[in-house]
Write a protein that holds these residues in place. Structure first.
Motif, PDB file in Angstrom:
ATOM      1  N   THR A 135      -7.644   5.151   0.758  1.00 21.11           N
ATOM      2  CA  THR A 135      -8.450   4.094   1.366  1.00 21.11           C
ATOM      3  C   THR A 135      -8.076   2.763   0.741  1.00 21.11           C
ATOM      4  O   THR A 135      -8.538   2.426  -0.353  1.00 21.11           O
ATOM      5  CB  THR A 135      -9.962   4.362   1.173  1.00 21.11           C
ATOM      6  N   LYS A 136      -7.239   2.041   1.452  1.00 19.51           N
ATOM      7  CA  LYS A 136      -6.790   0.714   1.021  1.00 19.51           C
ATOM      8  C   LYS A 136      -6.175   0.027   2.233  1.00 19.51           C
ATOM      9  O   LYS A 136      -5.832   0.696   3.209  1.00 19.51           O
ATOM     10  CB  LYS A 136      -5.757   0.852  -0.097  1.00 19.51           C
ATOM     11  N   PRO A 137      -6.036  -1.290   2.177  1.00 20.33           N
ATOM     12  CA  PRO A 137      -5.388  -1.955   3.304  1.00 20.33           C
ATOM     13  C   PRO A 137      -3.967  -1.425   3.456  1.00 20.33           C
ATOM     14  O   PRO A 137      -3.256  -1.279   2.464  1.00 20.33           O
ATOM     15  CB  PRO A 137      -5.374  -3.431   2.898  1.00 20.33           C
ATOM     16  N   ALA A 138      -3.569  -1.099   4.680  1.00 22.02           N
ATOM     17  CA  ALA A 138      -2.240  -0.535   4.914  1.00 22.02           C
ATOM     18  C   ALA A 138      -1.157  -1.554   4.592  1.00 22.02           C
ATOM     19  O   ALA A 138      -1.384  -2.761   4.598  1.00 22.02           O
ATOM     20  CB  ALA A 138      -2.124  -0.095   6.371  1.00 22.02           C
ATOM     21  N   ALA A 139       0.032  -1.047   4.325  1.00 23.23           N
ATOM     22  CA  ALA A 139       1.182  -1.912   4.036  1.00 23.23           C
ATOM     23  C   ALA A 139       2.088  -2.035   5.256  1.00 23.23           C
ATOM     24  O   ALA A 139       3.083  -2.734   5.221  1.00 23.23           O
ATOM     25  CB  ALA A 139       1.964  -1.350   2.850  1.00 23.23           C
ATOM     26  N   GLU A 140       1.730  -1.322   6.355  1.00 16.65           N
ATOM     27  CA  GLU A 140       2.540  -1.371   7.581  1.00 16.65           C
ATOM     28  C   GLU A 140       1.638  -1.525   8.798  1.00 16.65           C
ATOM     29  O   GLU A 140       0.565  -0.888   8.861  1.00 16.65           O
ATOM     30  CB  GLU A 140       3.333  -0.065   7.730  1.00 16.65           C
TER      31      GLU A 140
END
Ligand code: PLP
Length: 381
Positions: free
Chosen positions: A174-179
Protein backbone atom coordinates in the motif's frame (compact mmCIF):
# COMPACT_ATOMS: atom_id res chain seq x y z
CA UNK A 1 -3.30 17.72 1.37
CA UNK A 2 -0.35 16.55 -0.73
CA UNK A 3 2.85 16.75 1.31
CA UNK A 4 5.07 19.59 0.03
CA UNK A 5 8.07 17.29 -0.48
CA UNK A 6 5.95 14.89 -2.55
CA UNK A 7 4.62 17.81 -4.54
CA UNK A 8 8.14 19.05 -5.28
CA UNK A 9 9.18 15.59 -6.39
CA UNK A 10 6.19 15.17 -8.68
CA UNK A 11 6.75 18.57 -10.28
CA UNK A 12 10.42 17.82 -10.85
CA UNK A 13 9.70 14.56 -12.70
CA UNK A 14 6.94 16.25 -14.61
CA UNK A 15 9.42 18.71 -16.17
CA UNK A 16 11.73 15.93 -17.28
CA UNK A 17 8.92 13.94 -18.83
CA UNK A 18 7.89 16.17 -21.71
CA UNK A 19 11.24 15.51 -23.39
CA UNK A 20 10.53 11.84 -23.92
CA UNK A 21 7.25 12.35 -25.82
CA UNK A 22 7.29 13.09 -29.55
CA UNK A 23 4.87 15.68 -30.80
CA UNK A 24 2.54 15.14 -32.58
CA UNK A 25 1.74 11.82 -30.91
CA UNK A 26 2.50 8.89 -33.27
CA UNK A 27 -0.66 7.68 -34.96
CA UNK A 28 -1.55 4.10 -35.85
CA UNK A 29 -4.61 3.57 -38.02
CA UNK A 30 -7.10 1.18 -36.40
CA UNK A 31 -7.32 -2.04 -38.44
CA UNK A 32 -10.90 -2.54 -37.21
CA UNK A 33 -12.17 1.00 -37.83
CA UNK A 34 -15.88 1.02 -38.64
CA UNK A 35 -16.73 1.72 -42.26
CA UNK A 36 -18.37 5.09 -42.92
CA UNK A 37 -21.93 3.83 -43.58
CA UNK A 38 -21.98 1.64 -40.43
CA UNK A 39 -20.66 4.48 -38.31
CA UNK A 40 -23.17 6.93 -39.71
CA UNK A 41 -26.04 4.65 -38.68
CA UNK A 42 -24.77 4.65 -35.06
CA UNK A 43 -24.32 8.42 -35.13
CA UNK A 44 -28.01 8.99 -35.94
CA UNK A 45 -28.98 7.88 -32.42
CA UNK A 46 -25.81 7.55 -30.34
CA UNK A 47 -27.43 7.60 -26.89
CA UNK A 48 -25.01 8.46 -24.09
CA UNK A 49 -21.73 6.55 -23.85
CA UNK A 50 -23.14 3.56 -25.71
CA UNK A 51 -20.58 3.49 -28.53
CA UNK A 52 -16.87 4.17 -28.52
CA UNK A 53 -14.79 5.49 -31.40
CA UNK A 54 -12.08 3.59 -33.30
CA UNK A 55 -9.01 4.98 -31.53
CA UNK A 56 -7.63 5.81 -28.09
CA UNK A 57 -4.61 7.62 -26.74
CA UNK A 58 -2.26 5.88 -24.32
CA UNK A 59 0.73 7.39 -22.51
CA UNK A 60 2.77 5.55 -19.92
CA UNK A 61 4.60 6.78 -16.87
CA UNK A 62 7.24 5.18 -14.78
CA UNK A 63 9.51 6.62 -12.18
CA UNK A 64 12.82 7.17 -13.90
CA UNK A 65 11.55 7.11 -17.50
CA UNK A 66 8.89 9.74 -16.78
CA UNK A 67 6.04 10.11 -19.27
CA UNK A 68 6.81 8.13 -22.41
CA UNK A 69 5.41 6.04 -25.25
CA UNK A 70 2.54 8.43 -26.04
CA UNK A 71 0.49 7.35 -29.08
CA UNK A 72 -2.88 7.21 -30.79
CA UNK A 73 -3.73 3.55 -31.35
CA UNK A 74 -6.64 1.28 -32.25
CA UNK A 75 -9.01 1.06 -29.27
CA UNK A 76 -8.42 -2.34 -27.72
CA UNK A 77 -8.79 -4.10 -24.35
CA UNK A 78 -6.06 -3.49 -21.78
CA UNK A 79 -4.12 -6.42 -20.43
CA UNK A 80 -3.57 -5.99 -16.70
CA UNK A 81 -2.00 -8.21 -14.09
CA UNK A 82 -4.71 -9.03 -11.51
CA UNK A 83 -2.44 -7.51 -8.86
CA UNK A 84 -2.39 -4.14 -10.63
CA UNK A 85 -2.51 -1.60 -7.80
CA UNK A 86 -5.39 0.53 -9.15
CA UNK A 87 -7.67 -2.54 -8.96
CA UNK A 88 -6.97 -2.90 -5.24
CA UNK A 89 -6.39 0.53 -3.78
CA UNK A 90 -8.30 2.77 -6.14
CA UNK A 91 -5.70 5.11 -7.60
CA UNK A 92 -7.90 6.17 -10.53
CA UNK A 93 -8.86 9.63 -11.73
CA UNK A 94 -10.77 10.80 -14.77
CA UNK A 95 -12.11 13.75 -16.72
CA UNK A 96 -15.06 14.47 -18.98
CA UNK A 97 -15.21 17.07 -21.74
CA UNK A 98 -16.80 17.47 -25.15
CA UNK A 99 -15.81 18.30 -28.72
CA UNK A 100 -18.56 20.06 -30.67
CA UNK A 101 -19.33 20.13 -34.37
CA UNK A 102 -19.18 23.73 -35.61
CA UNK A 103 -21.72 25.16 -38.08
CA UNK A 104 -19.03 25.15 -40.83
CA UNK A 105 -18.31 21.44 -40.31
CA UNK A 106 -15.17 21.99 -38.20
CA UNK A 107 -14.84 21.05 -34.54
CA UNK A 108 -13.85 22.65 -31.25
CA UNK A 109 -13.27 21.58 -27.66
CA UNK A 110 -14.84 23.54 -24.78
CA UNK A 111 -12.30 24.79 -22.19
CA UNK A 112 -9.95 21.76 -22.36
CA UNK A 113 -7.34 23.77 -20.42
CA UNK A 114 -9.69 23.80 -17.42
CA UNK A 115 -9.97 20.00 -17.54
CA UNK A 116 -6.19 19.67 -17.92
CA UNK A 117 -5.63 21.79 -14.79
CA UNK A 118 -8.25 19.85 -12.81
CA UNK A 119 -6.77 16.51 -13.89
CA UNK A 120 -3.39 17.70 -12.60
CA UNK A 121 -4.91 18.58 -9.23
CA UNK A 122 -6.82 15.30 -9.01
CA UNK A 123 -3.54 13.43 -9.61
CA UNK A 124 -1.83 15.35 -6.82
CA UNK A 125 -4.66 14.56 -4.40
CA UNK A 126 -4.46 10.83 -5.19
CA UNK A 127 -0.63 10.95 -4.99
CA UNK A 128 -0.38 9.93 -8.66
CA UNK A 129 2.13 11.27 -11.18
CA UNK A 130 0.48 14.43 -12.57
CA UNK A 131 0.24 14.58 -16.33
CA UNK A 132 1.71 17.82 -17.73
CA UNK A 133 -1.19 19.99 -18.88
CA UNK A 134 0.33 20.39 -22.36
CA UNK A 135 0.28 16.60 -22.80
CA UNK A 136 -3.34 16.41 -21.68
CA UNK A 137 -4.27 19.03 -24.28
CA UNK A 138 -2.29 17.34 -27.01
CA UNK A 139 -3.85 13.96 -26.22
CA UNK A 140 -7.48 15.11 -26.42
CA UNK A 141 -6.85 17.16 -29.56
CA UNK A 142 -5.10 14.21 -31.23
CA UNK A 143 -7.97 11.83 -30.51
CA UNK A 144 -10.65 14.21 -31.80
CA UNK A 145 -8.64 14.68 -35.00
CA UNK A 146 -8.08 10.92 -35.42
CA UNK A 147 -11.79 10.17 -34.97
CA UNK A 148 -13.16 13.38 -36.46
CA UNK A 149 -15.79 11.51 -38.49
CA UNK A 150 -17.30 10.29 -35.21
CA UNK A 151 -18.46 13.71 -34.03
CA UNK A 152 -22.25 13.58 -34.40
CA UNK A 153 -24.34 16.44 -35.72
CA UNK A 154 -27.64 17.67 -34.40
CA UNK A 155 -29.11 19.45 -31.41
CA UNK A 156 -27.22 18.64 -28.21
CA UNK A 157 -24.99 16.00 -29.86
CA UNK A 158 -21.22 15.99 -29.33
CA UNK A 159 -18.16 13.80 -28.90
CA UNK A 160 -17.64 13.05 -25.22
CA UNK A 161 -13.99 12.57 -24.24
CA UNK A 162 -12.96 10.50 -21.28
CA UNK A 163 -9.33 10.95 -20.23
CA UNK A 164 -8.42 8.74 -17.26
CA UNK A 165 -5.40 7.42 -15.43
CA UNK A 166 -4.76 4.24 -13.45
CA UNK A 167 -1.91 2.97 -11.31
CA UNK A 168 -0.34 0.06 -13.21
CA UNK A 169 2.39 -1.05 -10.83
CA UNK A 170 1.85 -4.65 -9.71
CA UNK A 171 1.81 -5.76 -6.07
CA UNK A 172 -0.04 -5.54 -2.77
CA UNK A 173 2.14 -2.95 -1.09
CA UNK A 174 0.00 0.00 0.00
CA UNK A 175 1.84 3.01 -1.37
CA UNK A 176 1.53 5.37 -4.30
CA UNK A 177 2.36 3.39 -7.45
CA UNK A 178 5.52 4.10 -9.42
CA UNK A 179 3.85 3.33 -12.78
CA UNK A 180 0.75 4.76 -14.43
CA UNK A 181 -1.25 4.44 -17.61
CA UNK A 182 -3.01 7.52 -18.95
CA UNK A 183 -5.65 6.81 -21.58
CA UNK A 184 -8.24 8.83 -23.52
CA UNK A 185 -11.43 7.34 -24.97
CA UNK A 186 -14.08 9.06 -27.06
CA UNK A 187 -17.79 8.40 -27.41
CA UNK A 188 -20.37 10.06 -29.65
CA UNK A 189 -23.25 11.28 -27.49
CA UNK A 190 -26.74 12.54 -28.21
CA UNK A 191 -28.61 14.90 -25.96
CA UNK A 192 -28.32 13.51 -22.39
CA UNK A 193 -32.07 13.79 -21.90
CA UNK A 194 -33.83 12.86 -25.10
CA UNK A 195 -36.87 15.02 -25.77
CA UNK A 196 -35.51 18.24 -24.21
CA UNK A 197 -34.72 19.17 -20.62
CA UNK A 198 -36.98 17.41 -18.16
CA UNK A 199 -37.05 18.57 -14.54
CA UNK A 200 -35.47 15.92 -12.27
CA UNK A 201 -36.66 14.63 -8.91
CA UNK A 202 -34.02 14.85 -6.21
CA UNK A 203 -33.62 12.66 -3.15
CA UNK A 204 -32.03 14.28 -0.07
CA UNK A 205 -29.58 11.76 1.33
CA UNK A 206 -29.51 11.68 5.12
CA UNK A 207 -27.97 8.22 5.38
CA UNK A 208 -24.90 8.97 3.25
CA UNK A 209 -22.56 11.85 2.54
CA UNK A 210 -20.41 12.29 -0.56
CA UNK A 211 -17.32 14.05 0.75
CA UNK A 212 -15.82 15.12 4.07
CA UNK A 213 -13.42 18.01 4.76
CA UNK A 214 -9.91 16.80 3.99
CA UNK A 215 -11.26 14.00 1.80
CA UNK A 216 -11.33 13.58 -1.97
CA UNK A 217 -14.53 15.49 -2.75
CA UNK A 218 -12.78 18.08 -4.94
CA UNK A 219 -10.87 15.45 -6.94
CA UNK A 220 -12.48 13.71 -9.90
CA UNK A 221 -11.72 10.19 -8.75
CA UNK A 222 -13.55 6.92 -9.34
CA UNK A 223 -13.97 6.30 -5.62
CA UNK A 224 -16.27 9.28 -5.19
CA UNK A 225 -18.68 7.73 -7.66
CA UNK A 226 -18.54 4.26 -6.13
CA UNK A 227 -19.27 5.83 -2.74
CA UNK A 228 -22.34 7.65 -4.07
CA UNK A 229 -24.11 4.65 -5.62
CA UNK A 230 -25.67 3.35 -2.39
CA UNK A 231 -27.26 6.78 -1.93
CA UNK A 232 -28.35 6.74 -5.57
CA UNK A 233 -30.00 3.34 -5.01
CA UNK A 234 -31.84 4.74 -1.96
CA UNK A 235 -33.01 7.66 -4.11
CA UNK A 236 -34.22 5.34 -6.88
CA UNK A 237 -36.08 3.19 -4.34
CA UNK A 238 -37.89 6.38 -3.33
CA UNK A 239 -38.86 7.25 -6.89
CA UNK A 240 -36.18 9.90 -7.43
CA UNK A 241 -33.76 10.43 -10.33
CA UNK A 242 -30.73 11.90 -8.56
CA UNK A 243 -29.38 12.44 -5.04
CA UNK A 244 -28.52 15.78 -3.46
CA UNK A 245 -25.83 15.47 -0.79
CA UNK A 246 -25.51 17.52 2.39
CA UNK A 247 -22.24 18.46 4.08
CA UNK A 248 -20.65 15.72 6.19
CA UNK A 249 -20.11 17.82 9.35
CA UNK A 250 -23.42 19.47 10.14
CA UNK A 251 -25.62 17.61 7.66
CA UNK A 252 -27.20 20.95 7.03
CA UNK A 253 -25.70 22.60 3.94
CA UNK A 254 -26.51 21.68 0.36
CA UNK A 255 -23.38 20.47 -1.46
CA UNK A 256 -24.00 18.96 -4.89
CA UNK A 257 -25.38 15.93 -6.70
CA UNK A 258 -23.34 12.77 -7.34
CA UNK A 259 -21.98 14.25 -10.56
CA UNK A 260 -23.40 17.75 -10.96
CA UNK A 261 -23.15 21.11 -9.18
CA UNK A 262 -26.30 23.02 -8.10
CA UNK A 263 -27.61 26.56 -8.54
CA UNK A 264 -30.55 28.41 -6.97
CA UNK A 265 -32.45 31.32 -8.56
CA UNK A 266 -34.33 33.80 -6.34
CA UNK A 267 -37.29 36.11 -6.91
CA UNK A 268 -34.99 39.18 -6.88
CA UNK A 269 -33.16 37.76 -9.93
CA UNK A 270 -30.02 36.74 -8.00
CA UNK A 271 -28.33 33.34 -8.16
CA UNK A 272 -26.54 31.32 -5.52
CA UNK A 273 -24.36 28.21 -5.60
CA UNK A 274 -22.43 26.46 -2.81
CA UNK A 275 -18.82 27.69 -2.49
CA UNK A 276 -15.81 25.55 -3.47
CA UNK A 277 -15.06 24.61 0.11
CA UNK A 278 -12.89 21.60 -0.74
CA UNK A 279 -15.73 19.06 -0.55
CA UNK A 280 -17.34 20.09 -3.84
CA UNK A 281 -16.10 19.21 -7.30
CA UNK A 282 -15.11 22.44 -9.09
CA UNK A 283 -17.22 22.02 -12.23
CA UNK A 284 -16.19 23.68 -15.48
CA UNK A 285 -19.90 24.13 -16.27
CA UNK A 286 -20.44 25.73 -12.83
CA UNK A 287 -17.60 28.17 -13.45
CA UNK A 288 -18.82 28.97 -16.98
CA UNK A 289 -22.39 29.65 -15.81
CA UNK A 290 -21.16 31.95 -13.03
CA UNK A 291 -19.17 33.88 -15.64
CA UNK A 292 -22.11 34.08 -18.06
CA UNK A 293 -24.59 35.17 -15.36
CA UNK A 294 -22.23 37.84 -14.02
CA UNK A 295 -21.61 38.96 -17.61
CA UNK A 296 -25.38 39.54 -17.89
CA UNK A 297 -25.17 41.81 -14.85
CA UNK A 298 -26.73 39.27 -12.48
CA UNK A 299 -25.51 38.78 -8.91
CA UNK A 300 -24.14 35.29 -8.23
CA UNK A 301 -23.33 34.43 -4.61
CA UNK A 302 -20.95 31.55 -3.89
CA UNK A 303 -22.29 30.96 -0.40
CA UNK A 304 -23.57 28.03 1.67
CA UNK A 305 -27.31 27.38 1.45
CA UNK A 306 -29.05 25.37 4.16
CA UNK A 307 -31.34 22.49 3.20
CA UNK A 308 -34.12 23.76 5.52
CA UNK A 309 -33.79 27.24 3.99
CA UNK A 310 -34.15 25.76 0.52
CA UNK A 311 -37.45 24.15 1.55
CA UNK A 312 -38.69 27.33 3.29
CA UNK A 313 -37.75 29.50 0.29
CA UNK A 314 -39.35 27.11 -2.20
CA UNK A 315 -42.56 27.09 -0.14
CA UNK A 316 -42.65 30.88 0.32
CA UNK A 317 -41.92 31.52 -3.36
CA UNK A 318 -38.66 33.38 -2.65
CA UNK A 319 -36.87 30.61 -4.53
CA UNK A 320 -38.04 30.52 -8.14
CA UNK A 321 -35.79 28.02 -9.88
CA UNK A 322 -33.08 25.47 -9.14
CA UNK A 323 -30.89 23.53 -11.53
CA UNK A 324 -27.98 21.12 -11.66
CA UNK A 325 -25.12 21.41 -14.14
CA UNK A 326 -22.25 19.38 -15.58
CA UNK A 327 -20.63 18.56 -18.91
CA UNK A 328 -22.74 15.48 -19.64
CA UNK A 329 -26.23 16.93 -19.14
CA UNK A 330 -25.23 20.65 -19.37
CA UNK A 331 -28.08 22.24 -17.38
CA UNK A 332 -30.81 20.15 -15.78
CA UNK A 333 -33.81 21.80 -14.10
CA UNK A 334 -34.70 20.50 -10.62
CA UNK A 335 -38.43 19.82 -10.29
CA UNK A 336 -39.00 18.33 -6.85
CA UNK A 337 -36.98 17.58 -3.72
CA UNK A 338 -37.87 14.70 -1.38
CA UNK A 339 -36.26 13.25 1.73
CA UNK A 340 -37.06 11.94 5.21
CA UNK A 341 -37.62 15.52 6.41
CA UNK A 342 -38.21 17.37 3.17
CA UNK A 343 -40.79 17.40 0.42
CA UNK A 344 -41.27 20.32 -1.91
CA UNK A 345 -41.55 21.41 -5.53
CA UNK A 346 -39.55 24.15 -7.21
CA UNK A 347 -41.79 26.76 -8.85
CA UNK A 348 -44.37 24.99 -10.97
CA UNK A 349 -42.12 21.93 -11.26
CA UNK A 350 -41.38 22.86 -14.88
CA UNK A 351 -37.99 24.13 -16.18
CA UNK A 352 -37.41 27.76 -15.08
CA UNK A 353 -36.99 30.73 -17.38
CA UNK A 354 -33.48 31.78 -16.29
CA UNK A 355 -32.41 28.11 -16.20
CA UNK A 356 -33.34 27.71 -19.86
CA UNK A 357 -31.84 31.08 -20.79
CA UNK A 358 -28.46 30.25 -19.23
CA UNK A 359 -28.48 26.83 -20.84
CA UNK A 360 -29.21 28.45 -24.21
CA UNK A 361 -26.38 30.97 -23.79
CA UNK A 362 -23.87 28.28 -22.87
CA UNK A 363 -24.83 25.84 -25.61
CA UNK A 364 -24.91 28.64 -28.23
CA UNK A 365 -21.24 29.30 -27.46
CA UNK A 366 -20.36 25.59 -27.35
CA UNK A 367 -21.98 24.87 -30.72
CA UNK A 368 -20.45 27.94 -32.36
CA UNK A 369 -23.84 29.64 -32.81
CA UNK A 370 -22.83 32.69 -30.75
CA UNK A 371 -19.61 34.68 -30.35
CA UNK A 372 -17.12 33.35 -27.80
CA UNK A 373 -16.30 36.44 -25.69
CA UNK A 374 -14.32 34.51 -23.06
CA UNK A 375 -12.09 32.57 -25.47
CA UNK A 376 -13.45 29.22 -24.27
CA UNK A 377 -13.51 27.37 -27.58
CA UNK A 378 -10.42 25.48 -28.71
CA UNK A 379 -10.88 25.22 -32.46
CA UNK A 380 -9.28 22.05 -33.87
CA UNK A 381 -10.12 22.17 -37.56
C1 PLP B 1 -17.59 16.07 -13.08
C2 PLP B 1 -18.39 16.48 -11.90
C3 PLP B 1 -19.17 17.65 -11.88
C4 PLP B 1 -19.34 18.55 -13.07
O1 PLP B 1 -18.16 19.08 -13.58
P1 PLP B 1 -18.10 19.65 -15.06
O2 PLP B 1 -16.69 20.08 -15.22
O3 PLP B 1 -19.05 20.78 -15.11
O4 PLP B 1 -18.49 18.55 -15.97
C5 PLP B 1 -19.82 17.98 -10.71
N1 PLP B 1 -19.76 17.19 -9.62
C6 PLP B 1 -19.05 16.05 -9.62
C7 PLP B 1 -19.02 15.22 -8.38
C8 PLP B 1 -18.35 15.66 -10.74
O5 PLP B 1 -17.65 14.51 -10.72
Amino acid sequence: MVRPDLKARLRATDRLDMNTITSPLPFEQSPTALAGPERDVLLKDPGFGRYLTDHMVTIRYSKGAGWHDGKVVARAPLTLDPATMSLHYGQEIFEGLKAYRMPDGGAALFRPDANAARFYKSAERLAMAPLPEALFLESVRALVKADRDWIPEGEGAAMYLRPFMIATEVGFVTKPAAEYLYCVLASPVGSYFSGGPKAVKLWVSETYTRAAPGGTGAAKCAGNYAASYAAQAEGSANGCDQVVFLDAVERRWVEELGGMNVFFVFDDGTLQTPPLSGTILPGVTRDSLITLARGMGLTVREEPYAMDQWQADAKSGRLREAFACGTAAVVTPIGTVTGKQHDFAIGTGAPGELTLRLKGMLTDIQFGRAPDPYGWMDRLF
